[in-house]
Motif scaffolding. Structure first.
Motif, mmCIF file in Angstrom:
data_model
loop_
_atom_site.group_PDB
_atom_site.id
_atom_site.type_symbol
_atom_site.label_atom_id
_atom_site.label_comp_id
_atom_site.label_asym_id
_atom_site.label_seq_id
_atom_site.Cartn_x
_atom_site.Cartn_y
_atom_site.Cartn_z
ATOM 1 N N VAL A 1 0.846 -1.198 0.000
ATOM 2 C CA VAL A 1 0.000 0.000 0.000
ATOM 3 C C VAL A 1 0.881 1.247 0.000
ATOM 4 C CG1 VAL A 1 -1.786 1.248 1.279
ATOM 5 C CG2 VAL A 1 -1.815 -1.251 1.207
ATOM 6 N N ASN A 2 1.956 1.205 0.779
ATOM 7 C CA ASN A 2 2.868 2.356 0.855
ATOM 8 C C ASN A 2 3.405 2.737 -0.515
ATOM 9 O OD1 ASN A 2 2.624 2.643 3.518
ATOM 10 N ND2 ASN A 2 4.596 1.681 4.068
ATOM 11 N N GLU A 3 3.823 1.731 -1.272
ATOM 12 C CA GLU A 3 4.406 2.013 -2.587
ATOM 13 C C GLU A 3 3.358 2.571 -3.544
ATOM 14 O OE1 GLU A 3 7.170 -0.394 -4.542
ATOM 15 O OE2 GLU A 3 8.357 -0.730 -2.728
ATOM 16 N N VAL A 4 2.204 1.939 -3.540
ATOM 17 C CA VAL A 4 1.155 2.377 -4.463
ATOM 18 C C VAL A 4 0.705 3.799 -4.118
ATOM 19 C CG1 VAL A 4 -1.176 1.882 -5.303
ATOM 20 C CG2 VAL A 4 0.463 0.014 -4.997
ATOM 21 N N GLU A 5 0.631 4.086 -2.797
ATOM 22 C CA GLU A 5 0.184 5.433 -2.393
ATOM 23 C C GLU A 5 1.263 6.493 -2.578
ATOM 24 O OE1 GLU A 5 -1.398 5.104 1.516
ATOM 25 O OE2 GLU A 5 -3.339 4.333 0.786
ATOM 26 N N ALA A 6 2.497 6.052 -2.691
ATOM 27 C CA ALA A 6 3.581 7.038 -2.862
ATOM 28 C C ALA A 6 3.465 7.774 -4.195
ATOM 29 C CB ALA A 6 4.934 6.340 -2.772
ATOM 30 N N LEU A 7 2.927 7.071 -5.189
ATOM 31 C CA LEU A 7 2.905 7.669 -6.528
ATOM 32 C C LEU A 7 2.062 8.949 -6.621
ATOM 33 C CD1 LEU A 7 3.036 4.613 -8.913
ATOM 34 C CD2 LEU A 7 4.608 6.549 -8.846
ATOM 35 N N PRO A 8 0.797 8.919 -6.143
ATOM 36 C CA PRO A 8 0.034 10.167 -6.193
ATOM 37 C C PRO A 8 0.683 11.296 -5.384
ATOM 38 C CG PRO A 8 -1.375 8.309 -5.552
ATOM 39 C CD PRO A 8 0.017 7.787 -5.673
ATOM 40 N N GLU A 9 1.344 10.926 -4.288
ATOM 41 C CA GLU A 9 2.032 11.968 -3.493
ATOM 42 C C GLU A 9 3.178 12.594 -4.288
ATOM 43 O OE1 GLU A 9 3.307 10.448 0.324
ATOM 44 O OE2 GLU A 9 1.271 9.715 0.708
ATOM 45 N N LEU A 10 3.919 11.739 -4.974
ATOM 46 C CA LEU A 10 5.021 12.260 -5.791
ATOM 47 C C LEU A 10 4.489 13.158 -6.897
ATOM 48 C CD1 LEU A 10 7.420 9.246 -6.341
ATOM 49 C CD2 LEU A 10 7.953 11.395 -5.203
ATOM 50 N N ALA B 1 3.953 16.543 -5.801
ATOM 51 C CA ALA B 1 5.189 17.313 -5.651
ATOM 52 C C ALA B 1 5.811 17.667 -7.002
ATOM 53 C CB ALA B 1 6.178 16.538 -4.799
ATOM 54 N N TYR B 2 5.783 16.726 -7.937
ATOM 55 C CA TYR B 2 6.527 16.913 -9.198
ATOM 56 C C TYR B 2 5.635 17.134 -10.413
ATOM 57 C CZ TYR B 2 10.911 15.503 -6.971
ATOM 58 O OH TYR B 2 12.024 15.439 -6.185
ATOM 59 N N GLY B 3 4.327 17.003 -10.243
ATOM 60 C CA GLY B 3 3.412 17.219 -11.371
ATOM 61 C C GLY B 3 3.636 16.213 -12.492
ATOM 62 N N GLU B 4 3.553 16.704 -13.719
ATOM 63 C CA GLU B 4 3.629 15.807 -14.884
ATOM 64 C C GLU B 4 5.003 15.193 -15.080
ATOM 65 O OE1 GLU B 4 2.008 17.564 -18.386
ATOM 66 O OE2 GLU B 4 -0.026 17.280 -17.616
ATOM 67 N N LEU B 5 5.965 15.621 -14.275
ATOM 68 C CA LEU B 5 7.290 14.987 -14.378
ATOM 69 C C LEU B 5 7.245 13.533 -13.904
ATOM 70 C CD1 LEU B 5 10.320 17.199 -13.300
ATOM 71 C CD2 LEU B 5 9.835 16.200 -15.530
ATOM 72 N N ILE B 6 6.187 13.175 -13.178
ATOM 73 C CA ILE B 6 6.010 11.767 -12.802
ATOM 74 C C ILE B 6 5.057 11.127 -13.814
ATOM 75 C CG2 ILE B 6 5.267 10.144 -10.996
ATOM 76 C CD1 ILE B 6 7.579 11.874 -10.040
ATOM 77 N N PHE B 7 5.547 10.140 -14.519
ATOM 78 C CA PHE B 7 4.684 9.456 -15.492
ATOM 79 C C PHE B 7 3.528 8.756 -14.770
ATOM 80 C CE2 PHE B 7 8.297 9.940 -18.252
ATOM 81 C CZ PHE B 7 7.801 9.866 -19.543
ATOM 82 N N ASP B 8 2.357 8.794 -15.388
ATOM 83 C CA ASP B 8 1.207 8.042 -14.861
ATOM 84 C C ASP B 8 1.445 6.545 -14.992
ATOM 85 O OD1 ASP B 8 -0.479 10.075 -14.115
ATOM 86 O OD2 ASP B 8 -1.257 10.346 -16.162
#
Ligand SMILES: Nc1ncnc2c1ncn2[C@@H]1O[C@H](COP(=O)(O)OP(=O)(O)OP(=O)(O)O)[C@@H](O)[C@H]1O
Ligand SMILES: [Mg+2]
Length: 261
Positions: free
Chosen positions: A187-196, A199-206
């Protein structure tokens, strides 16, 4: 020829794995791909020489930094994929004068007409080999894994890219950070993505790539994970990897239509 660096100074995050998959994907879409290993030879493991070397003096990674291109060609390793392998001499590049980082751009200009897409797989540091790749590239994509150590390095990587942009290569485009080896059961890993993403906007790939053993197995056999994917697990992995590749190709402006023949 569009030139892309696959880079992150964090080790073991999937740079080589993703570089090879991107090469397979672009090649199956009909693009002529030049794959370059400026690290330590992992790509040669995926594409071992099958026939005995007939004495051909192949173009190797160190030649890109010394400019000794003439008379040498990359090794053809797959339909539409040619490889410039890492050689022992490329390890010395990190000890060469800083000017060395400008040479790969000039070297690659000499190969420009032969390929549509060049992918440079880089070592896990921010030294000369990585900088040389960034100076030569139009864009950079950064695979990363979900870990505090990985996150802590992201600003440093961005600062390096910004430095190369301002001093050497104003057109360098950071496509973004691509999550790989995500543990879908955590759960931690999966939830980390929306948090990132906050912070970084579109720089994080969906598009994120889940950790699945079949990825490594496929590459050990010299194929993409979507090659003859039969099990449900491998089919899921195939879909994730292809989506990630296509997202990167789209950000680079490549068309994703499969060739007719
Ligand atoms: N999605 C994935 N699922 C499972 N295993 C993976 C995945 N991606 C990469 N791996 C495995 O993780 C390990 C590290 O991957 P890889 O060598 O591609 O990382 P790297 O960033 O190139 O490492 P280095 O910094 O050492 O060059 C390899 O054993 C690879 O098979
Ligand atoms: Mg690697």
């Amino acid at each position: 020829m569009q030139i892309l660096t696959v880079g992150n100074q964090k080790g073991g995050v999937g740079k080589s794995t993703f570089s090879v998959h991107l090469a397979f994907r672009a090649a199956e879409l009909g693009y002529r791909v030049l794959l370059i290993d400026v690290d330590e030879g992992d790509l040669s493991e995926v594409f071992p020489e099958i026939e005995e070397n007939d004495g051909t003096d192949y173009l190797k990674a160190s030649h890109l930094f010394t400019g000794e291109i003439k008379g040498r060609q990359p090794r053809q390793v797959y339909e539409k994929i040619a490889l410039i392998e890492a050689d022992v001499d490329v390890l010395d590049v990190d000890d060469m004068p800083l000017e060395t980082i400008e040479q790969p751009r000039l070297s690659l200009a000499q190969l420009n007409g032969n390929y549509d897409f060049c992918i440079i797989d880089t070592p896990p540091n921010l030294q000369r080999r990585m900088l040389g790749a960034l100076v030569a590239s139009h864009a950079v994509v950064s695979p990363f894994n979900i870990s505090p150590f990985s996150f802590a390095r992201m600003p440093k990587l961005q600062a390096t890219i910004a430095g190369v942009k301002s001093q050497y290569n104003p057109n360098l485009n950071h496509l973004g950070f691509l999550a790989n080896m995500v543990n879908s059961k955590s759960v931690n890993e999966v939830e980390a993505l929306p948090e990132l993403r906050e912070a970084y906007g579109e720089l994080i790939f969906d598009e994120a790539i889940i950790a699945r053993a079949c990825v490594a197995t496929a590459l050990a056999q010299g194929h993409a994970v979507w090659h003859r994917a039969r099990s449900g697990n491998q089919r899921a992995s195939a879909k994730e990897m292809r989506r990630a590749c296509d997202a990167v190709l789209t950000r680079l402006g490549f068309k994703l239509m499969e060739p007719l023949s």
